[in-house]
Motif scaffolding. Structure first.
Motif, PDB file in Angstrom:
ATOM      1  N   GLY A  65      47.175  23.480  44.677  1.00  0.00           N
ATOM      2  CA  GLY A  65      46.209  23.643  45.764  1.00  0.00           C
ATOM      3  C   GLY A  65      46.338  24.925  46.550  1.00  0.00           C
ATOM      4  N   ALA A  66      47.187  25.844  46.142  1.00  0.00           N
ATOM      5  CA  ALA A  66      47.318  27.118  46.852  1.00  0.00           C
ATOM      6  C   ALA A  66      46.083  27.970  46.587  1.00  0.00           C
ATOM      7  N   GLN A  67      45.572  28.591  47.632  1.00  0.00           N
ATOM      8  CA  GLN A  67      44.368  29.415  47.531  1.00  0.00           C
ATOM      9  C   GLN A  67      44.750  30.893  47.602  1.00  0.00           C
ATOM     10  N   PRO A  68      44.374  31.697  46.616  1.00  0.00           N
ATOM     11  CA  PRO A  68      44.658  33.134  46.710  1.00  0.00           C
ATOM     12  C   PRO A  68      43.718  33.820  47.695  1.00  0.00           C
ATOM     13  N   THR A  69      44.228  34.823  48.381  1.00  0.00           N
ATOM     14  CA  THR A  69      43.374  35.616  49.268  1.00  0.00           C
ATOM     15  C   THR A  69      42.461  36.487  48.409  1.00  0.00           C
ATOM     16  N   LEU A  70      41.498  37.127  49.033  1.00  0.00           N
ATOM     17  CA  LEU A  70      40.543  37.947  48.295  1.00  0.00           C
ATOM     18  C   LEU A  70      41.241  39.074  47.540  1.00  0.00           C
ATOM     19  N   ARG A  71      42.173  39.761  48.181  1.00  0.00           N
ATOM     20  CA  ARG A  71      42.878  40.871  47.543  1.00  0.00           C
ATOM     21  C   ARG A  71      43.718  40.376  46.364  1.00  0.00           C
ATOM     22  N   VAL A  72      44.409  39.258  46.527  1.00  0.00           N
ATOM     23  CA  VAL A  72      45.230  38.716  45.438  1.00  0.00           C
ATOM     24  C   VAL A  72      44.344  38.219  44.306  1.00  0.00           C
ATOM     25  N   SER A  73      43.204  37.624  44.629  1.00  0.00           N
ATOM     26  CA  SER A  73      42.309  37.168  43.563  1.00  0.00           C
ATOM     27  C   SER A  73      41.760  38.347  42.772  1.00  0.00           C
ATOM     28  N   ARG A  74      41.557  39.500  43.419  1.00  0.00           N
ATOM     29  CA  ARG A  74      41.147  40.707  42.687  1.00  0.00           C
ATOM     30  C   ARG A  74      42.263  41.187  41.771  1.00  0.00           C
ATOM     31  N   ILE A  75      43.489  41.163  42.260  1.00  0.00           N
ATOM     32  CA  ILE A  75      44.632  41.568  41.442  1.00  0.00           C
ATOM     33  C   ILE A  75      44.772  40.646  40.241  1.00  0.00           C
ATOM     34  N   LEU A  76      44.655  39.341  40.468  1.00  0.00           N
ATOM     35  CA  LEU A  76      44.751  38.380  39.368  1.00  0.00           C
ATOM     36  C   LEU A  76      43.565  38.517  38.419  1.00  0.00           C
ATOM     37  N   GLY A  77      42.409  38.898  38.952  1.00  0.00           N
ATOM     38  CA  GLY A  77      41.238  39.145  38.111  1.00  0.00           C
ATOM     39  C   GLY A  77      41.443  40.347  37.205  1.00  0.00           C
ATOM     40  N   GLU A  78      42.089  41.391  37.734  1.00  0.00           N
ATOM     41  CA  GLU A  78      42.400  42.559  36.916  1.00  0.00           C
ATOM     42  C   GLU A  78      43.369  42.204  35.793  1.00  0.00           C
ATOM     43  N   MET A  79      44.293  41.277  36.090  1.00  0.00           N
ATOM     44  CA  MET A  79      45.262  40.845  35.079  1.00  0.00           C
ATOM     45  C   MET A  79      44.661  39.787  34.148  1.00  0.00           C
ATOM     46  N   GLN A  80      43.403  39.408  34.399  1.00  0.00           N
ATOM     47  CA  GLN A  80      42.656  38.424  33.615  1.00  0.00           C
ATOM     48  C   GLN A  80      43.318  37.049  33.628  1.00  0.00           C
ATOM     49  N   LEU A  81      43.924  36.721  34.770  1.00  0.00           N
ATOM     50  CA  LEU A  81      44.506  35.393  34.952  1.00  0.00           C
ATOM     51  C   LEU A  81      43.468  34.420  35.491  1.00  0.00           C
ATOM     52  N   MET A  82      42.525  34.928  36.266  1.00  0.00           N
ATOM     53  CA  MET A  82      41.444  34.112  36.810  1.00  0.00           C
ATOM     54  C   MET A  82      40.186  34.977  36.861  1.00  0.00           C
ATOM     55  N   PRO A  83      39.009  34.378  37.034  1.00  0.00           N
ATOM     56  CA  PRO A  83      37.789  35.195  37.074  1.00  0.00           C
ATOM     57  C   PRO A  83      37.777  36.120  38.288  1.00  0.00           C
ATOM     58  N   MET A  84      37.191  37.271  38.094  1.00  0.00           N
ATOM     59  CA  MET A  84      37.091  38.271  39.157  1.00  0.00           C
ATOM     60  C   MET A  84      36.142  37.745  40.237  1.00  0.00           C
ATOM     61  N   PRO A  85      36.499  37.871  41.541  1.00  0.00           N
ATOM     62  CA  PRO A  85      35.584  37.408  42.595  1.00  0.00           C
ATOM     63  C   PRO A  85      34.349  38.292  42.670  1.00  0.00           C
ATOM     64  N   LYS A  86      33.282  37.714  43.224  1.00  0.00           N
ATOM     65  CA  LYS A  86      32.046  38.478  43.380  1.00  0.00           C
ATOM     66  C   LYS A  86      32.265  39.610  44.371  1.00  0.00           C
ATOM     67  N   PRO A  87      31.675  40.780  44.124  1.00  0.00           N
ATOM     68  CA  PRO A  87      31.812  41.864  45.103  1.00  0.00           C
ATOM     69  C   PRO A  87      31.043  41.524  46.372  1.00  0.00           C
ATOM     70  N   GLY A  88      31.556  41.973  47.498  1.00  0.00           N
ATOM     71  CA  GLY A  88      30.899  41.728  48.774  1.00  0.00           C
ATOM     72  C   GLY A  88      29.648  42.573  48.916  1.00  0.00           C
ATOM     73  N   ASN A  89      28.822  42.234  49.899  1.00  0.00           N
ATOM     74  CA  ASN A  89      27.588  42.971  50.134  1.00  0.00           C
ATOM     75  C   ASN A  89      27.772  43.851  51.362  1.00  0.00           C
ATOM     76  N   ASN A  90      28.038  45.121  51.121  1.00  0.00           N
ATOM     77  CA  ASN A  90      28.162  46.076  52.211  1.00  0.00           C
ATOM     78  C   ASN A  90      27.356  47.320  51.844  1.00  0.00           C
ATOM     79  N   PRO A  91      26.042  47.305  52.093  1.00  0.00           N
ATOM     80  CA  PRO A  91      25.209  48.434  51.683  1.00  0.00           C
ATOM     81  C   PRO A  91      25.524  49.728  52.430  1.00  0.00           C
ATOM     82  N   LEU A  92      26.131  49.654  53.608  1.00  0.00           N
ATOM     83  CA  LEU A  92      26.433  50.859  54.369  1.00  0.00           C
ATOM     84  C   LEU A  92      27.692  51.549  53.878  1.00  0.00           C
TER      85      LEU A  92
END
Length: 129
Positions: A65-92
Motif C-alpha cells: 500500500g505504499a504510494q510513490p511520490t510523483l518524482r519517484v514514480s517518474r524515476i520508476l517509470g524510467e526504469m520501466q518498473l511501473m507505467p510512466m505518470p501522465k505529464p502535468g498541464n503547465n502551458p506557461l
C-alpha cells in the motif's frame, strides 16, 4: 500512509537522494522504514550509477500500500518498473518568464480597448431607433 519518496543527502551544491519508504507524516530527511535505492541527478542519464533501485523491495512495498511520490514514480517509470505518470498541464512553462510578464501587462490594456468599442456600439443603437 506509507510513501516511497526521496530523502536528500550529499553536500552543498552536490545533492544525492536516497529512495526510501517512510510514513507520510515524517519530515523529508527524517526517520524512514527502509532504504530502497539511490538517485544521483548530477550524473548523465546514460550512466547506470545514476539510479540504483531494489526492484523486488519496491514491488513489495507497493503491494503493502505504499504510494510513490510523483518524482519517484517518474524515476520508476524510467526504469520501466511501473507505467510512466501522465505529464502535468503547465502551458506557461514553455514561455520564458520575461515574456509572461510582458503578456500580463498587455492584457489589461487589450481588455480596456475591447470594452470601448462595445460601449460605442451601444451608443449607436439608441440613435438608430
Amino acid at each position: 500512509m506509507l510513501r516511497i519518496r526521496l530523502s536528500m543527502g550529499g553536500v552543498r551544491k552536490r545533492p544525492i537522494y536516497k529512495i526510501v519508504v517512510a510514513d507520510g507524516r515524517y519530515p523529508r530527511d527524517g526517520k524512514f522504514i527502509e532504504k530502497l535505492g539511490s538517485y544521483n541527478p548530477l550524473l548523465p542519464k546514460d550512466k547506470k550509477e545514476r539510479i540504483k533501485v531494489e526492484f523486488e523491495r519496491v514491488k513489495y512495498w507497493i503491494s503493502k500500500g505504499a504510494q510513490p511520490t510523483l518524482r519517484v514514480s517518474r524515476i520508476l517509470g524510467e526504469m520501466q518498473l511501473m507505467p510512466m505518470p501522465k505529464p502535468g498541464n503547465n502551458p506557461l512553462k514553455a514561455i520564458s518568464k520575461k515574456d509572461r510578464k510582458k503578456e500580463n501587462k498587455e492584457e489589461p490594456k487589450a481588455e480596456a480597448k475591447k470594452e470601448e468599442p462595445k460601449a460605442e456600439a451601444k451608443k449607436e443603437e439608441p440613435k438608430a431607433k
